[in-house]
Design a protein around this motif. Structure first.
Motif, PDB file in Angstrom:
ATOM      1  N   ALA A 267      18.409 -11.532  52.460  1.00 13.50           N
ATOM      2  CA  ALA A 267      18.324 -12.938  52.866  1.00 13.50           C
ATOM      3  C   ALA A 267      17.237 -13.137  53.907  1.00 13.50           C
ATOM      4  CB  ALA A 267      19.674 -13.405  53.414  1.00 13.50           C
ATOM      5  N   GLY A 268      16.453 -14.181  53.742  1.00 14.43           N
ATOM      6  CA  GLY A 268      15.421 -14.518  54.720  1.00 14.43           C
ATOM      7  C   GLY A 268      14.120 -13.770  54.545  1.00 14.43           C
ATOM      8  N   SER A 269      13.962 -13.036  53.422  1.00 16.15           N
ATOM      9  CA  SER A 269      12.730 -12.286  53.193  1.00 16.15           C
ATOM     10  C   SER A 269      11.751 -13.133  52.380  1.00 16.15           C
ATOM     11  CB  SER A 269      13.045 -10.986  52.427  1.00 16.15           C
ATOM     12  OG  SER A 269      13.857 -10.147  53.207  1.00 16.15           O
ATOM     13  N   TYR A 270      10.712 -13.597  53.029  1.00 19.95           N
ATOM     14  CA  TYR A 270       9.719 -14.437  52.375  1.00 19.95           C
ATOM     15  C   TYR A 270       8.326 -14.001  52.812  1.00 19.95           C
ATOM     16  CZ  TYR A 270      13.910 -17.323  51.977  1.00 19.95           C
ATOM     17  OH  TYR A 270      15.184 -17.761  51.731  1.00 19.95           O
ATOM     18  N   GLY A 271       7.309 -14.468  52.102  1.00 18.56           N
ATOM     19  CA  GLY A 271       5.930 -14.230  52.509  1.00 18.56           C
ATOM     20  C   GLY A 271       5.211 -13.253  51.608  1.00 18.56           C
ATOM     21  N   SER A 272       3.908 -13.091  51.844  1.00 16.09           N
ATOM     22  CA  SER A 272       3.080 -12.240  51.003  1.00 16.09           C
ATOM     23  C   SER A 272       3.475 -10.770  51.093  1.00 16.09           C
ATOM     24  CB  SER A 272       1.603 -12.403  51.392  1.00 16.09           C
ATOM     25  OG  SER A 272       1.405 -12.017  52.749  1.00 16.09           O
ATOM     26  N   HIS A 273       4.062 -10.346  52.224  1.00 14.76           N
ATOM     27  CA  HIS A 273       4.421  -8.943  52.400  1.00 14.76           C
ATOM     28  C   HIS A 273       5.580  -8.517  51.506  1.00 14.76           C
ATOM     29  CE1 HIS A 273       7.320 -10.990  54.955  1.00 14.76           C
ATOM     30  NE2 HIS A 273       8.019  -9.894  55.009  1.00 14.76           N
ATOM     31  N   VAL A 274       6.247  -9.472  50.857  1.00 20.00           N
ATOM     32  CA  VAL A 274       7.352  -9.121  49.965  1.00 20.00           C
ATOM     33  C   VAL A 274       6.974  -9.360  48.508  1.00 20.00           C
ATOM     34  CG1 VAL A 274       9.084  -9.599  51.724  1.00 20.00           C
ATOM     35  CG2 VAL A 274       8.454 -11.402  50.128  1.00 20.00           C
ATOM     36  N   ARG A 275       5.700  -9.535  48.237  1.00 24.20           N
ATOM     37  CA  ARG A 275       5.252  -9.830  46.886  1.00 24.20           C
ATOM     38  C   ARG A 275       5.378  -8.611  45.981  1.00 24.20           C
ATOM     39  NH1 ARG A 275      -0.520 -12.804  45.403  1.00 24.20           N
ATOM     40  NH2 ARG A 275      -0.046 -13.176  43.204  1.00 24.20           N
ATOM     41  N   GLY A 276       5.563  -8.861  44.680  1.00 23.76           N
ATOM     42  CA  GLY A 276       5.622  -7.774  43.706  1.00 23.76           C
ATOM     43  C   GLY A 276       6.777  -6.827  43.953  1.00 23.76           C
ATOM     44  N   LEU A 277       6.463  -5.536  44.040  1.00 28.38           N
ATOM     45  CA  LEU A 277       7.492  -4.507  44.241  1.00 28.38           C
ATOM     46  C   LEU A 277       7.798  -4.264  45.711  1.00 28.38           C
ATOM     47  CD1 LEU A 277       6.179  -1.897  41.641  1.00 28.38           C
ATOM     48  CD2 LEU A 277       8.232  -3.308  41.393  1.00 28.38           C
ATOM     49  N   ASN A 278       7.149  -4.982  46.600  1.00 27.23           N
ATOM     50  CA  ASN A 278       7.312  -4.710  48.031  1.00 27.23           C
ATOM     51  C   ASN A 278       8.717  -4.996  48.527  1.00 27.23           C
ATOM     52  OD1 ASN A 278       4.671  -3.934  48.182  1.00 27.23           O
ATOM     53  ND2 ASN A 278       3.933  -5.833  49.088  1.00 27.23           N
ATOM     54  N   ARG A 279       9.408  -5.954  47.926  1.00 28.76           N
ATOM     55  CA  ARG A 279      10.777  -6.267  48.354  1.00 28.76           C
ATOM     56  C   ARG A 279      11.553  -6.806  47.155  1.00 28.76           C
ATOM     57  NH1 ARG A 279      12.564  -7.496  53.512  1.00 28.76           N
ATOM     58  NH2 ARG A 279      10.877  -6.094  54.097  1.00 28.76           N
ATOM     59  N   LEU A 280      12.578  -6.080  46.741  1.00 20.24           N
ATOM     60  CA  LEU A 280      13.359  -6.452  45.559  1.00 20.24           C
ATOM     61  C   LEU A 280      14.832  -6.597  45.907  1.00 20.24           C
ATOM     62  CD1 LEU A 280      11.827  -4.007  42.903  1.00 20.24           C
ATOM     63  CD2 LEU A 280      11.186  -6.389  43.328  1.00 20.24           C
ATOM     64  N   HIS A 281      15.554  -7.310  45.060  1.00 17.26           N
ATOM     65  CA  HIS A 281      17.012  -7.417  45.200  1.00 17.26           C
ATOM     66  C   HIS A 281      17.720  -6.294  44.439  1.00 17.26           C
ATOM     67  CE1 HIS A 281      16.701 -11.144  47.319  1.00 17.26           C
ATOM     68  NE2 HIS A 281      16.121 -11.767  46.318  1.00 17.26           N
ATOM     69  N   GLN A 282      17.083  -5.782  43.388  1.00 13.10           N
ATOM     70  CA  GLN A 282      17.615  -4.627  42.648  1.00 13.10           C
ATOM     71  C   GLN A 282      16.495  -3.617  42.496  1.00 13.10           C
ATOM     72  OE1 GLN A 282      19.625  -5.325  38.855  1.00 13.10           O
ATOM     73  NE2 GLN A 282      18.947  -3.336  38.106  1.00 13.10           N
ATOM     74  N   PHE A 283      16.780  -2.370  42.871  1.00 17.65           N
ATOM     75  CA  PHE A 283      15.775  -1.314  42.728  1.00 17.65           C
ATOM     76  C   PHE A 283      16.468   0.027  42.577  1.00 17.65           C
ATOM     77  CE2 PHE A 283      16.673  -1.804  47.224  1.00 17.65           C
ATOM     78  CZ  PHE A 283      16.765  -0.503  47.703  1.00 17.65           C
ATOM     79  N   ASP A 284      15.718   1.014  42.119  1.00 19.63           N
ATOM     80  CA  ASP A 284      16.258   2.356  41.895  1.00 19.63           C
ATOM     81  C   ASP A 284      15.899   3.278  43.053  1.00 19.63           C
ATOM     82  OD1 ASP A 284      17.400   1.789  39.388  1.00 19.63           O
ATOM     83  OD2 ASP A 284      15.463   2.022  38.396  1.00 19.63           O
ATOM     84  N   LYS A 285      16.807   4.206  43.324  1.00 24.00           N
ATOM     85  CA  LYS A 285      16.576   5.125  44.447  1.00 24.00           C
ATOM     86  C   LYS A 285      17.347   6.410  44.216  1.00 24.00           C
ATOM     87  CE  LYS A 285      17.954   3.784  48.637  1.00 24.00           C
ATOM     88  NZ  LYS A 285      18.903   4.659  49.357  1.00 24.00           N
TER      89      LYS A 285
END
Length: 423
Positions: A267-285
């Motif tokens: 929540a609250g993650s916005y902006g160019s720094h979260v574009r593409g794969l930089n910030r996801l709601h679902q990801f593998d680890k």
């Protein structure tokens, strides 16, 4: 969760280390100590009354057996009020314990002595820098343009199906994803970790045990009908495998690894720094979790950091290691190393792993204990680390391995991908 005895006996130290975190509610410490004093007094009074009641019951029983009913009735009358007092003290003790618990869960872990004060990522300590930035073509592109060019990840399709932050991996993009997962798991197994497959939803007790609840409740996806939470990391179910378990000292360290999808509301993650794969709601680890002896946990933290760096070196990525300052660490961490890879096309560092020692913070909540050779039971230390989180690793590979002819696959991954280049 911090131990009350430690807080009471080390008040100044606790306040000093909380200040390193820039903790805004230091008054909680004295409130906890005050409640604990009242709780111990109440417990002592309750124990004394209970002992009197037990002693009186034995006397009454013996007098009745000897036919001394009148004397027995006199003792009964004399101790009649004890029953009500015991109930009153018991109710008060329960209330005090709950109040103390409610305050304790608001205290973060205490930073290790090596952790420096600070409130922003810019104040993190650079421990080392490895390698040099990749030499990219003049027209180098960020990964979100590369994924569109080669049709390997579709962000818009994910938006249609679910929403922003849920990309669809396609063709060689999906195969690269699977290759990385298998590579990371095989490397972990070779390093002595046992692979585990765990549930992707957990109950509230598990979320509390590892410190996600109540601190990060707003960041977790909550299935309200069943009161279950989608995991933000495999650390939660893997660590909880040992909740309410007393281990043997000779079984330590316990080393587990697990691949899972991870779900974070962010929540609250916005902006160019979260574009593409930089910030996801679902990801593998792929996650590492260790349960270890308190005397060896910081040695283990260094070993885990070195291991994660080894993965980045095998992938041929330029990276740096940070020791996080007090204000940038997670709620439960006593010390955290972040590993970041350099994105030349974005001209910024991308966090790809965090490795943390949480000492007894989780084991106190989860009752993860071990019995020493002398027979004494004590809390274990737990550690966790990403090895690795895929989104920014994929972004780093796409950006740093781009050429005029396509994206070259790191050599260590080729036996997993089955191809050498994305073109």
């Amino acid at each position: 969760m911090l131990q009350v005895n430690y807080i009471r006996e080390n008040r100044e130290k606790v306040l000093e280390r909380l200040n390193v975190r820039n903790f805004k509610q230091p008054e909680l410490v004295d409130q906890i100590i005050s409640i604990d004093e009242e709780r111990r007094q109440t417990q002592n009074s309750l124990d004394n009354l209970s002992a009197e009641a037990n002693s009186a019951a034995k006397q009454i029983g013996e007098l009745m057996r000897n036919g001394k009913k009148e004397e027995a009735e006199a003792i009964k009358a004399k101790t009649a009020s004890n029953k009500d007092s015991i109930k009153t003290l018991g109710d008060k003790l329960t209330e005090l314990e709950q109040n103390q618990f409610n305050l304790l869960v608001q205290l973060p872990n205490l930073p290790h002595d090596l952790v420096k004060p600070g409130t922003t990522p810019e104040e993190n300590e650079i421990v080392l820098v490895h390698g040099e930035p990749a030499k990219l073509p003049a027209d180098a592109k960020p990964h979100w343009e590369l994924t569109a060019k080669y049709d390997i990840i579709d962000f818009e399709l994910g938006v249609k199906i679910t929403g922003a932050g849920f990309p669809v991996y396609k063709g060689k993009g999906a195969r690269l994803q699977r290759a990385l997962i298998n590579f990371f798991l095989d490397e972990a197994i070779a390093a002595g970790y046992k692979e585990m497959q765990v549930p992707h939803l957990v109950n509230a007790a598990s979320g509390f045990g590892t410190g996600q609840l109540p601190d990060k409740e707003g960041q977790m996806y909550h299935s309200t009908v069943d009161d279950l939470y989608l995991i933000p990391t495999a650390e939660v179910p893997v660590t909880n495998l040992y909740r309410d378990v007393i281990l043997k000292e000779e079984d330590l360290p316990i080393k587990n690894t697990a691949y899972t999808p991870c779900f974070r509301r962010e929540a609250g993650s916005y902006g160019s720094h979260v574009r593409g794969l930089n910030r996801l709601h679902q990801f593998d680890k792929v996650e590492l979790v260790q349960v270890t002896h308190p005397d060896r946990s910081y040695e283990t933290l260094e070993e885990m950091s070195t291991y994660v760096q080894g993965l980045l070196q095998k992938l041929g990525l330029h990276y740096r290691v940070l020791r996080l300052c007090g204000g940038d660490m997670g709620f439960g961490s006593a010390m955290t190393y972040d590993m970041e890879t350099w994105s030349a096309s974005q001209e910024r560092w991308l966090e790809v792993s965090s490795v943390s020692n949480v000492e007894t913070f989780q084991s106190n909540r989860s009752k993860i204990r071990f019995k020493g050779k002398e027979g004494k039971t004590q809390l274990a230390h737990t550690l966790n680390g990403s090895a690795l989180a895929l989104p920014r690793i994929v972004a780093s590979i796409l950006e740093n391995y781009q050429t005029e002819n396509g994206i070259v696959i790191p050599e260590v991954l080729r036996r997993y991908t089955g191809f050498d280049i994305i073109d």
